[in-house]
Scaffold this motif. Structure first.
Motif, short mmCIF file in Angstrom:
data_model
loop_
_atom_site.label_atom_id
_atom_site.label_comp_id
_atom_site.label_asym_id
_atom_site.label_seq_id
_atom_site.Cartn_x
_atom_site.Cartn_y
_atom_site.Cartn_z
N UNK A 458 0.74 -1.20 0.04
CA UNK A 458 -0.15 -0.26 0.12
C UNK A 458 0.89 1.46 -0.03
N UNK A 459 1.94 1.34 0.82
CA UNK A 459 2.82 2.49 0.86
C UNK A 459 3.51 2.61 -0.63
N UNK A 460 3.85 1.52 -1.31
CA UNK A 460 4.67 1.60 -2.45
C UNK A 460 3.83 2.37 -3.28
N UNK A 461 2.40 2.11 -3.55
CA UNK A 461 1.67 2.69 -4.45
C UNK A 461 1.43 4.01 -4.09
N UNK A 462 1.10 4.45 -2.81
CA UNK A 462 1.12 5.70 -2.49
C UNK A 462 2.32 6.71 -2.40
N UNK A 463 3.50 5.98 -2.58
CA UNK A 463 4.81 6.66 -2.84
C UNK A 463 4.75 7.14 -4.29
N UNK A 464 4.40 6.01 -4.96
CA UNK A 464 4.42 6.33 -6.40
C UNK A 464 3.42 7.45 -6.91
N UNK A 478 -4.66 9.87 6.17
CA UNK A 478 -4.80 9.23 7.48
C UNK A 478 -4.52 7.87 7.64
N UNK A 479 -5.04 7.10 6.42
CA UNK A 479 -4.71 5.79 6.47
C UNK A 479 -3.28 5.57 6.46
N UNK A 480 -2.40 6.17 5.58
CA UNK A 480 -0.87 5.92 5.40
C UNK A 480 -0.37 6.16 6.77
N UNK A 481 -0.88 7.44 7.43
CA UNK A 481 -0.20 7.67 8.77
C UNK A 481 -0.62 6.37 9.68
N UNK A 482 -1.77 5.74 9.66
CA UNK A 482 -1.92 4.55 10.45
C UNK A 482 -1.09 3.47 10.11
N UNK A 483 -0.63 3.46 8.83
CA UNK A 483 0.17 2.30 8.42
C UNK A 483 1.76 2.44 9.01
N UNK A 484 2.13 3.84 8.88
CA UNK A 484 3.49 4.00 9.51
C UNK A 484 3.63 3.79 11.03
N UNK A 485 2.27 4.05 11.57
CA UNK A 485 2.06 3.58 13.13
C UNK A 485 2.22 2.07 13.18
#
Length: 521
Positions: A458-464, A478-485
């Motif tokens: 999911x993070x890879x797609x977000x970064x792209x 918000x979702x990506x912040x939750x992923x990092x946590x």
């Protein structure tokens, strides 16, 4: 403008997705995106030539993707080595494949526009219009100004009504009302007249992006300059309708009724739509019936509005009654008429009625032929991946082309079903076809992968997505912040477990050493 020194521009970008849609009837003669595409697509109509151009465009698309992390000079060197013969069709095809990725599109256009030795081709109006639309969509207005300057310097006649419409529309979308208005007055610099049609285009753009108050102010302030007809008034009325302000729509409706301009069918249609959207469906139906009685027969767009409103309120039998009545009153149905019924009947699961309507559409053809939206409603009602293929095959048999909306719908469905393999193949096909991926595609993948527990993917797609300059929705941030946590918590947990295991290993080793020492004694 110096195109040769623009490599520094190809860094970070931001866009915002705007969803409001204007509801002015189709036969109002304003330049639309569809007309723009039709005009530019008509340059080459032979099927064999089209296939060759697609193949060449895919080569350039692949080259740009392969070199996406290189600087602009490396990209240009790779393009020079490609030895591809440029035409207006090919350049348009490449640009359209990068509508949501401005950096490679602009790097390619800079290279194309130089017209270096050995290349006879220079971009035409359609190519300039396409890059302006791509840059405007991404809010790259410095680059937009430079392209406009280049058009002015090259020759007269490059700038046309579509160029004007694109730039004004993109200013309005970026909420740059003053700049949109100023651009209207700059038309004469580009050899275009300041006329009522151009003024209506400006009002239409402002209303589309919810700047209705500014549009109405301009409307009143320019009454002496332009003869304001009912079409101009309809644009403002429709603006209040799109904004969802029934109070202002009623006020402006009353202004029209008391003015010297006689309301036309579109005036009634817009106000009926406003009433329907505001939940005043009974009032809308009364006004609809009153039109029949007054001899001002509603057209298909008005009938469609009433049918859709009745279906939304789950008054489907009444909607079907009006659907049948249209034939008796010589009001020809169109694809939107059928789609309104199919959309809502799919939701209640009456698939036999949907099948009956779809068969009727395919049999009649013409303006009733099913479109991508029709098949989208069918796809939305599917329950498992196996049902998808038959719908896509039926879509292909009827000559209906895929759209970015259908691709994104398929992505969403496959991710919801946890079928990541089909989602990936859909993604690849969308990329090959030049219809994406766009911001919605990335959002679907990020959220879908998160739901399936694939946090790193999911993070890879977000970064792209962010590297392309596509702005994520607040919920995605918000979702990506939750992923990092979550990932940090996992790391900490694994770290704690590791510490414990190390201590246990040390303890075991020390015990073994003590045993050895005792035995040695």
């Amino acid at each position: 403008m110096q195109f040769r020194t623009l490599s520094f521009i190809l860094s970070g970008s931001r866009i915002t997705k705007h969803t409001p849609l204007i509801l002015i009837p189709q036969n109002y003669q304003f330049t639309t995106r569809r007309r723009f595409n039709q005009e530019c697509d008509n340059v080459n109509t032979s099927s064999s030539g089209h296939s060759f151009i697609d193949n060449q465009a895919i080569k350039i698309q692949t080259l740009l993707k392969t070199n996406q992390n290189q600087n602009v000079y490396e990209i240009e060197r790779a393009l020079n080595h490609s030895q591809i013969s440029l035409t207006e069709d090919l350049v348009l095809n490449v640009l359209k494949r990068h509508r949501s990725d401005w950096k490679p599109a602009y790097a390619f256009f800079i290279w194309v526009s130089r017209g270096e030795e050995g290349r006879d081709y220079l971009p035409g109006t359609c190519a300039y219009n396409e890059i302006l639309d791509v840059l405007g969509k991404m809010k790259r207005f410095d680059e937009v100004h430079q392209v406009l300057d280049e058009m002015s310097e090259r020759k007269k006649g490059l700038f046309n009504e579509i160029t004007y419409r694109i730039v004004v529309n993109r200013y309005a979308a970026a909420h740059r009302v003053d700049e949109a208005t100023e651009f209207f007055y700059r038309r004469e610099q580009f050899g275009l007249r300041l006329d009522l049609i151009a003024f209506q285009t400006l009002l239409l753009a402002l209303c589309r992006y919810k700047h209705v108050e500014a549009a109405e102010f301009l409307f009143h302030s320019k009454q002496k300059e332009f003869r304001m007809d009912i079409k101009t008034r309809n644009i403002i009325l429709n603006g209040w309708c799109v904004l969802g302000s029934l109070r202002e729509a009623k006020r402006f409706w009353n202004d029209i009724i008391t003015s010297k301009c006689k309301p036309d069918k579109f005036t009634y249609g817009i106000f009926i739509n406003s009433l329907s959207k505001a939940g005043k469906l009974s009032t809308a139906v009364k006004l609809f019936r009153a039109m029949w009685e007054k001899g001002c027969d509603p057209d298909v767009a008005i009938c469609n509005c009433i049918i859709d409103g009745l279906c939304f309120k789950k008054r489907i039998p009444e909607a079907i009654a009006i659907f049948e009545e249209m034939n008796d009153r010589d009001c020809l149905r169109d694809v939107a008429t059928y789609n309104s019924l199919i959309k809502h009947i799919c939701k209640i699961g009456r698939m036999e009625k949907v099948s009956e309507l779809l068969d009727d559409m395919e049999q009649k053809g013409g303006i009733c032929s099913p479109n991508a939206r029709t098949y989208g409603y069918l796809l939305s009602s599917t329950k498992k991946p196996e049902d998808v293929q038959s719908i896509l095959e039926r879509m292909e048999r009827n000559g209906c082309k895929m759209t970015s909306d259908v691709f994104n719908l398929l992505l969403r469905l496959f991710m919801e079903w946890g079928n990541e393999e089909r989602a990936k193949s859909t993604w690849d096909e969308m990329e090959r076809s030049g219809l994406g991926p766009d911001q919605r595609s990335y959002t679907i993948m990020v959220h879908g992968l998160f739901d399936n527990g694939k946090l790193k993917s999911a993070l890879q797609y977000f970064n792209e997505m962010t590297l392309k300059g596509l702005v994520p929705e607040p919920r995605t941030k918000l979702l990506v912040n939750a992923i990092h946590i979550k990932l940090q918590d996992r790391k900490n947990e694994s770290g704690d477990v590791g510490d414990v295991m190390n201590k246990i290993s040390s303890l075991i080793a020390s015990r073994k050493d003590r045993k050895k020492n005792r035995k040695a004694r």
